[in-house]
Design an enzyme around this catalytic site. Structure first.
Site, short mmCIF file in Angstrom:
data_model
loop_
_atom_site.label_atom_id
_atom_site.label_comp_id
_atom_site.label_asym_id
_atom_site.label_seq_id
_atom_site.Cartn_x
_atom_site.Cartn_y
_atom_site.Cartn_z
N TRP A 37 0.83 -1.27 -0.03
CA TRP A 37 -0.03 -0.08 0.10
C TRP A 37 0.84 1.15 -0.03
O TRP A 37 0.48 2.45 0.35
CB TRP A 37 -1.01 -0.05 1.35
CG TRP A 37 -2.11 -0.88 1.11
CD1 TRP A 37 -3.46 -0.58 0.53
CD2 TRP A 37 -2.17 -2.34 1.44
NE1 TRP A 37 -4.20 -1.46 0.48
CE2 TRP A 37 -3.49 -2.44 1.06
CE3 TRP A 37 -1.38 -3.29 1.75
CZ2 TRP A 37 -4.06 -3.89 0.92
CZ3 TRP A 37 -1.78 -4.50 1.69
CH2 TRP A 37 -3.17 -4.86 1.68
N CYS A 83 -6.69 -4.44 -2.03
CA CYS A 83 -8.06 -5.30 -1.44
C CYS A 83 -8.98 -6.01 -2.54
O CYS A 83 -9.07 -7.19 -2.56
CB CYS A 83 -9.18 -4.60 -0.68
SG CYS A 83 -9.71 -3.32 -1.47
N HIS A 128 -13.57 -0.74 0.61
CA HIS A 128 -12.78 -1.95 0.74
C HIS A 128 -13.75 -3.09 0.19
O HIS A 128 -14.69 -3.15 0.23
CB HIS A 128 -12.74 -2.07 2.19
CG HIS A 128 -12.15 -3.65 2.62
ND1 HIS A 128 -10.94 -3.93 2.03
CD2 HIS A 128 -12.29 -4.40 3.52
CE1 HIS A 128 -10.51 -5.06 2.71
NE2 HIS A 128 -11.23 -5.19 3.47
N ASP A 186 -12.64 -12.83 3.97
CA ASP A 186 -12.02 -11.55 3.59
C ASP A 186 -10.29 -11.80 3.49
O ASP A 186 -9.91 -12.46 4.37
CB ASP A 186 -11.87 -10.35 4.36
CG ASP A 186 -11.33 -9.04 3.82
OD1 ASP A 186 -10.76 -9.20 2.89
OD2 ASP A 186 -11.67 -8.02 4.61
N TYR A 193 -6.21 4.82 -0.79
CA TYR A 193 -7.61 4.45 -0.79
C TYR A 193 -8.03 3.94 0.55
O TYR A 193 -9.03 4.16 0.62
CB TYR A 193 -8.07 3.59 -1.92
CG TYR A 193 -7.89 2.16 -1.53
CD1 TYR A 193 -8.82 1.33 -1.33
CD2 TYR A 193 -6.58 1.69 -2.00
CE1 TYR A 193 -8.48 0.10 -1.06
CE2 TYR A 193 -6.33 0.28 -1.55
CZ TYR A 193 -7.38 -0.63 -1.23
OH TYR A 193 -6.83 -1.77 -0.91
#
Length: 736
Positions: A287, A322, A381, A404, A568
């Site tokens: 990220w 994600c 997300h 997830d 984000y």
């Protein structure tokens, strides 16, 4: 079994421990050696196996157009082997050396999986040939006899292990058992069966099964709540070697074979192995906007390249965020036959201490103090939902389950999340496994703005109860549009049921600090809001701040605007705009103020998704009250244009063109283009050194589509200055 073989076996076996008679059986790939002649004792002289019934050939009817793959909805898998779904009958034919006589000949089938097959673990399955099949239980019956052949209908158990089984045919003789030799052409893959009522993943709507199991292209919704963007993602669950790659993931996660009939266990271990944290799983997350040694997350157009690279290299593939984790997870689930969909939650809370509240701390001027503010709100997300019954929970919590694969927080010591029942989250029953409190916080947290006074007391300036989890969406069934599913996760904001669900969640141990511990008087006589003008990447735009003074007093408001470039995930990279002004507020009226944002102020620091986050705070000088509000905004990013020329027929060459015009006032360097389309072409890549400002790039390529029908081409463009550039085109491929 000969002496020498036993000695070799001894050498190869892993050391036993005192707790189990056999080593653990957690690899679908490994095999044991099965004797072709298993003698009951010493063989008499002159014994000749050829005197007995012998198997000459086994026909599996495994072609895509033949009965098995058609009836089992597995005709799209690009695999020469037989692939069937559990709890549903399939056909094979056995040719013997002479006609079969049921009175005197004793024949049975054996299905084996893994290295240490055991009947009580479901890894060794002997099936006698009989005359009757019971639904949902292993069995075989003869449906047709002709000359030396018999046609069998075989039923698998609706709870059996999902994976690749080896098939042997065994014949009884007075002196021992004769078996067919190991033949990989008769290997049979058995998958979950959403068409079978006894299966834990049974889904009763045909249109939903077509979407959630058989559709190999999906849509990822991204952007933010005020500017929803979408892009296509190629799941490619039927492409060559993908099924083997998905089975390998369960070997990698060391899931015991006997547990592989249970979708709850499979989802739980898969949510850990999809990310590379703590187990060297499929995708390494990044990220930080630096992707030097891998592919930028925004460049991927689908799951196939990622899964195949991992399957061959056994090393994490770089890099994902994600939607990449969720896209690959969706491929895994649909490939094994578990109905699954990719879900986007806009304004998703990442609550570090699970207290159902995100704390934003303001300094004495009313600006956000980034040093001590640790919680963040992700613009969006993505996670997955998988459909299954939950016999481990009370009745009513089956159906869609949140899983997830993005590594956020650990669960039982590993980075994984779910399966958590969506129904349990909606009603606040967060005591039910797995990880329901974390998901509940993602969609329900309150944002609390508080300020430290000079004497150390904390004053809460504002509590925003509606910002988080404003919109939860997925792709609609049978189309590319958006379907809102917020109501499946939460009751209407402010309704009686919503309060009750929250009280239930708190009762079950979700920590919620009450506002009573601190001073909180909401500001009532002045409202403030702001709007960000829609803008294309590279242009100037303005932010308009509006005050509504509902009182009969004159006020002046000292107003601060802070413009930040953010990931984000809501984490700030840097502040690119600071502005402050004094606003005069007339009694009983509204007034607006514009702040202009120039492209030169933001272009040099812009990140992947062209995401900005604005905080506006204002102090009413006469009362000392503080107003605070925040919004994320995303710039419009240019798209790729895809065109085709000539006729589009399966098996014939066709030509595709991808075009892109550079909108920036600078030259783009080291540009990578990707193009893929399941059933039309495997991923193609091309590098371009430079695209000057305002010039157009054209890439032409040829391909031979494999499958007729409505397909989709998906393209992405990627370079350091510009990411998240996509294009797509639906194409109708004709039958030859």
């Amino acid at each position: 079994m000969s002496e020498t073989m036993s000695i070799n076996e001894e050498k190869k076996r892993p050391p036993l421990n005192g707790r189990r008679a056999l080593p653990s059986n957690n690899s679908n790939d490994e095999e044991n050696e099965v004797p072709e002649m298993e003698a009951f004792g010493l063989l008499p002289r002159g014994f000749n196996p050829k005197d007995y019934l012998r198997v000459v050939e086994i026909h599996m009817f495994k072609e895509p157009h033949e009965i098995n793959k058609q009836q089992h909805h597995t005709d799209k898998y690009y695999s020469p082997k037989l692939i069937v779904r559990r709890g549903q009958s399939f056909q094979i034919q056995i040719d013997f050396s002479r006609p079969y006589n049921p009175e005197t000949d004793q024949v049975w089938l054996e299905y084996l999986i893994g290295r240490y097959p055991q009947q009580n673990k479901g890894t060794y399955i002997p099936i006698p040939v009989g005359n009757v099949l019971k639904p949902g239980e292993w069995g075989a019956k003869i449906t047709h006899k002709e000359n030396n052949s018999i046609r069998l209908s075989i039923m698998s158990s609706s709870t059996c292990i999902v994976g690749k089984f080896r098939l042997y045919v065994a014949v009884w003789t007075p002196f021992g058992i004769l078996r067919t030799h190991r033949n990989s052409a008769t290997d049979t893959y058995i998958l979950f069966n959403p068409w079978c009522q006894q299966d834990a993943v049974y889904l009763d709507d045909e249109k939903e099964r077509e979407e959630y199991v058989l559709n190999d292209v999906g849509i990822v919704f991204h952007g933010n709540i005020n500017d929803i963007k979408s892009r296509s993602w190629s799941y490619g669950q039927f492409e060559e070697n993908i099924l083997d790659a998905c089975l390998f993931l369960m070997d990698k996660a060391e899931l015991e074979l006997s547990g592989r009939g249970n979708p709850i266990k499979i989802c739980r271990v898969a949510s850990a192995v999809i990310n590379s944290r703590d187990d060297n799983g499929v995708i390494a997350g990044s990220w930080d906007n630096a992707y030097t040694y891998g592919v930028a997350p925004s460049a991927w157009t689908g799951s196939v390249d990622i899964l195949l690279e991992y399957y061959s290299s056994k090393q994490p593939v770089r890099y994902g965020q994600c939607w990449v984790f969720a896209g690959v997870f969706n491929t895994f689930l649909r490939c094994l036959g578990i109905p699954a969909r990719l879900v986007t939650n806009y304004s998703s809370a990442h609550d570090n201490n699970a207290n159902l509240q995100l704390d934003f701390f303001l300094d004495h001027e009313g600006k956000v103090d980034t040093k001590i503010t640790k919680d963040s709100v992700w613009n969006y997300h993505c996670w997955n939902e998988a459909w299954m019954t939950r016999p481990d929970l009370p009745v009513g919590f089956g159906g869609w389950q949140v899983v997830d694969g993005t590594p956020q927080e650990t669960s039982d010591g590993m980075y994984r999340c779910g399966p958590a029942s969506v129904q349990a989250i909606k009603h606040g029953h967060v005591c039910f496994q797995f990880d329901a409190p974390f998901v509940y916080a993602e969609v329900n947290s309150d944002i609390v703005y508080s300020r430290r006074e000079k004497n150390g007391t904390q004053v809460i300036e504002k509590i925003d109860t509606t910002h988080v989890g404003q919109l939860i969406v997925t792709k609609e069934v049978g189309g590319d549009g958006m379907m809102e599913i917020t109501e499946e996760y939460k009751f209407q904001e402010g309704s009686e049921e919503e309060r009750l669900a929250l009280e239930t969640a708190v009762m079950y141990g979700i920590k919620k600090q009450s506002a009573q511990d601190t001073m909180y008087q909401p500001q009532t006589d002045v409202d403030m809001d702001f709007q960000v003008q829609k803008a294309v990447l590279g242009s100037d735009f303005k932010v308009t701040i509006t005050f509504r003074n509902k009182s009969h007093n004159y006020y002046t408001a000292t107003t601060y605007l802070s413009g930040n470039i953010v990931f984000y995930t809501g984490v700030t990279k840097n502040e690119f705009k600071k502005d402050s002004f004094s606003a005069k507020l007339e009694p009983s009226s509204s007034s607006s103020f514009d702040v202009v944002i120039k492209s030169s102020e933001y272009l040099s620091d812009l990140l992947d998704q062209a995401s900005f986050h604005f905080f506006v705070t204002a102090r009413i000088n006469e009362t000392g009250k503080i107003l605070a509000t925040q919004k994320a905004t995303v710039l419009e990013i240019p798209t790729l244009r895809i065109k085709t020329q000539g006729e589009m027929v399966a098996g014939k060459e066709m030509s595709v063109t991808v075009e892109f015009t550079n909108p920036l006032k600078q030259t783009l360097e080291n540009v990578t283009l990707r193009l893929e389309g399941p059933g039309v072409l495997r991923t193609m890549k091309k590098e371009f050194r430079q695209i000057p400002a305002n010039s157009t790039l054209i890439w032409e390529l040829k391909c031979i589509p494999k499958q007729p029908g409505l397909r989709k081409l998906i393209a992405s463009l990627n370079c350091d200055a510009l990411r998240h550039v996509y294009g797509e085109l639906r194409v109708q491929i004709q039958k030859p």
